[in-house]
Design an enzyme around this catalytic site. Structure first.
Site, mmCIF file in Angstrom:
data_model
loop_
_atom_site.group_PDB
_atom_site.id
_atom_site.type_symbol
_atom_site.label_atom_id
_atom_site.label_comp_id
_atom_site.label_asym_id
_atom_site.label_seq_id
_atom_site.Cartn_x
_atom_site.Cartn_y
_atom_site.Cartn_z
ATOM 1 N N ASP A 225 -45.347 21.562 18.330
ATOM 2 C CA ASP A 225 -44.820 22.610 19.308
ATOM 3 C C ASP A 225 -44.221 22.192 19.866
ATOM 4 O O ASP A 225 -44.898 20.963 20.647
ATOM 5 C CB ASP A 225 -45.368 23.695 19.678
ATOM 6 C CG ASP A 225 -44.839 24.712 19.917
ATOM 7 O OD1 ASP A 225 -44.179 24.689 19.551
ATOM 8 O OD2 ASP A 225 -45.109 25.472 21.484
ATOM 9 N N SER A 226 -42.905 22.388 20.460
ATOM 10 C CA SER A 226 -42.545 22.257 21.762
ATOM 11 C C SER A 226 -42.997 22.013 23.076
ATOM 12 O O SER A 226 -42.564 20.980 23.751
ATOM 13 C CB SER A 226 -41.777 22.944 22.158
ATOM 14 O OG SER A 226 -41.227 24.428 22.122
ATOM 15 N N CYS B 168 -41.868 34.348 17.625
ATOM 16 C CA CYS B 168 -42.178 32.826 18.466
ATOM 17 C C CYS B 168 -43.678 32.794 19.371
ATOM 18 O O CYS B 168 -43.947 33.839 18.995
ATOM 19 C CB CYS B 168 -41.346 33.224 20.413
ATOM 20 S SG CYS B 168 -41.404 32.468 21.480
ATOM 21 N N CYS C 29 -43.687 25.851 15.438
ATOM 22 C CA CYS C 29 -42.263 26.445 16.310
ATOM 23 C C CYS C 29 -41.633 26.801 15.725
ATOM 24 O O CYS C 29 -41.463 26.410 15.316
ATOM 25 C CB CYS C 29 -42.564 24.964 17.164
ATOM 26 S SG CYS C 29 -41.102 25.408 18.354
ATOM 27 N N GLU D 231 -45.910 31.254 30.193
ATOM 28 C CA GLU D 231 -45.321 30.037 31.064
ATOM 29 C C GLU D 231 -45.952 29.773 32.333
ATOM 30 O O GLU D 231 -46.677 29.273 32.952
ATOM 31 C CB GLU D 231 -44.708 29.022 30.797
ATOM 32 C CG GLU D 231 -44.424 28.893 29.021
ATOM 33 C CD GLU D 231 -44.685 27.137 28.583
ATOM 34 O OE1 GLU D 231 -43.957 26.943 29.776
ATOM 35 O OE2 GLU D 231 -44.419 26.981 27.429
ATOM 36 N N HIS E 220 -44.947 32.025 21.169
ATOM 37 C CA HIS E 220 -45.636 32.726 22.780
ATOM 38 C C HIS E 220 -45.757 34.129 23.207
ATOM 39 O O HIS E 220 -46.355 34.418 23.518
ATOM 40 C CB HIS E 220 -45.198 32.247 24.207
ATOM 41 C CG HIS E 220 -44.593 30.799 24.452
ATOM 42 N ND1 HIS E 220 -44.257 30.097 24.003
ATOM 43 C CD2 HIS E 220 -45.376 30.061 25.620
ATOM 44 C CE1 HIS E 220 -44.398 28.977 24.819
ATOM 45 N NE2 HIS E 220 -44.807 29.257 25.723
#
Ligand code: DGL
Length: 282
Positions: free
Chosen positions: A21-22, A203, A84, A169, A205
């Protein structure tokens, strides 16, 4: 770290499942994969030094993702999951078509979009699908194209949520400030197609915002996180392709291109516990 660091039970170098993942978001997918297949060995790589990918161009996401895939192959992975959406949307096709045949046609790179799309007939009643993702994923129209390929009768409406990854985040997902941004984006999506009955969280997240998202979607609208879907699909895939992993010890190694301490600490947001990570250069 070389692959000889991880001898398998049989004494041969192991072939862990690479999960890329990024940054941290792929941990929500890894968590589900490990729940479904706890016996496997995993190598998680977060390209935190170059994240976020969500606002980057097609070429850059492709180049960065290819670096990561090559790195994981060098560590012995025969299978890499792009956990991702942005990388799956912008890099997977090129890597599969252009790079894998040159690097090693026996190895595999899989993404998260196809398994999610394949699940839709079990989820939607009226075929009106909403997709929430990073601006990059939505602009790429990868979900639209994939869904139209398999289910041309469906109506797909994408909507980018640029604030949602930073909210997570910055540990703001549970604050009243997050309510504002979640409600606003859900309202915008539903305004585009009020008949939407299924919303894909496109996504990695977004599962961390799922309680708030469910609070603001109209009644009867289904909100679909991907982790479990991807995990189940991967398990079936590995049953069909058993040679892609090599019985290593059942464990996970966390690698990041940024600070190992920060990764270990942030991981607790996504996994519920801090982890020990190692910093690597791609
Ligand atoms: N993990 C990315 C995704 O699923 C979001 C984070 C980023 O923008 O790098 O799209």
């Amino acid at each position: 770290m070389g692959r000889e660091d991880r001898p398998s039970k049989a004494g041969r170098p192991s072939a862990p499942i690479g999960v890329f993942d990024s940054g941290y978001g792929g941990l929500t997918v890894l968590k589900e994969i490990m729940r479904v297949m706890p016996e496997q060995e995993y190598l998680y790589l977060g390209d935190n030094a170059r994240a976020p990918y969500g606002t980057r161009s097609f070429d850059i996401v492709y180049r960065f993702t290819l670096d990561a895939v090559k790195y994981l192959f060098e560590q012995g992975c025969r299978l890499v999951v792009l956990a991702c959406n942005t990388a799956s949307a912008k890099a997977l096709r090129n890597i599969q078509m252009l790079d894998l045949p040159k690097i090693d046609p026996e190895r595999r790179v899989l993404g998260v979009i196809r398994p999610t799309v394949e699940k839709l007939p079990q989820l939607t009643r009226n075929g009106h699908i909403g997709v929430l993702g990073t601006p990059g994923t939505i602009q790429s129209q990868s979900y639209d194209l994939e869904i139209q390929k398999f289910f041309p009768q469906y109506t797909v409406t994408g909507h980018g949520c640029p604030m949602w990854v930073p909210l997570v985040e910055n540990r703001e997902a549970d604050t009243p400030g997050a309510d504002y941004f979640v409600e606003q984006e859900i309202r915008r999506l539903m305004r585009k197609d009020p008949e939407i009955d299924t919303i894909i969280l496109g996504c990695t997240h977004y599962p961390l915002l799922i309680d708030k998202i469910r609070q603001y979607v109209p009644e009867g609208v289904r909100v679909v996180p991907q982790g479990e879907i991807v995990a189940e699909s991967l398990k079936e895939y590995l049953q069909r392709h058993p040679g892609l992993t090599e019985n290593g010890p059942s464990k996970v190694t966390y690698l990041t291109t940024e600070s190992a301490e920060r990764f270990g600490d942030m991981a607790s947001l996504f996994l519920g516990k801090p982890v020990k990570a190692q910093r690597v250069e791609l």
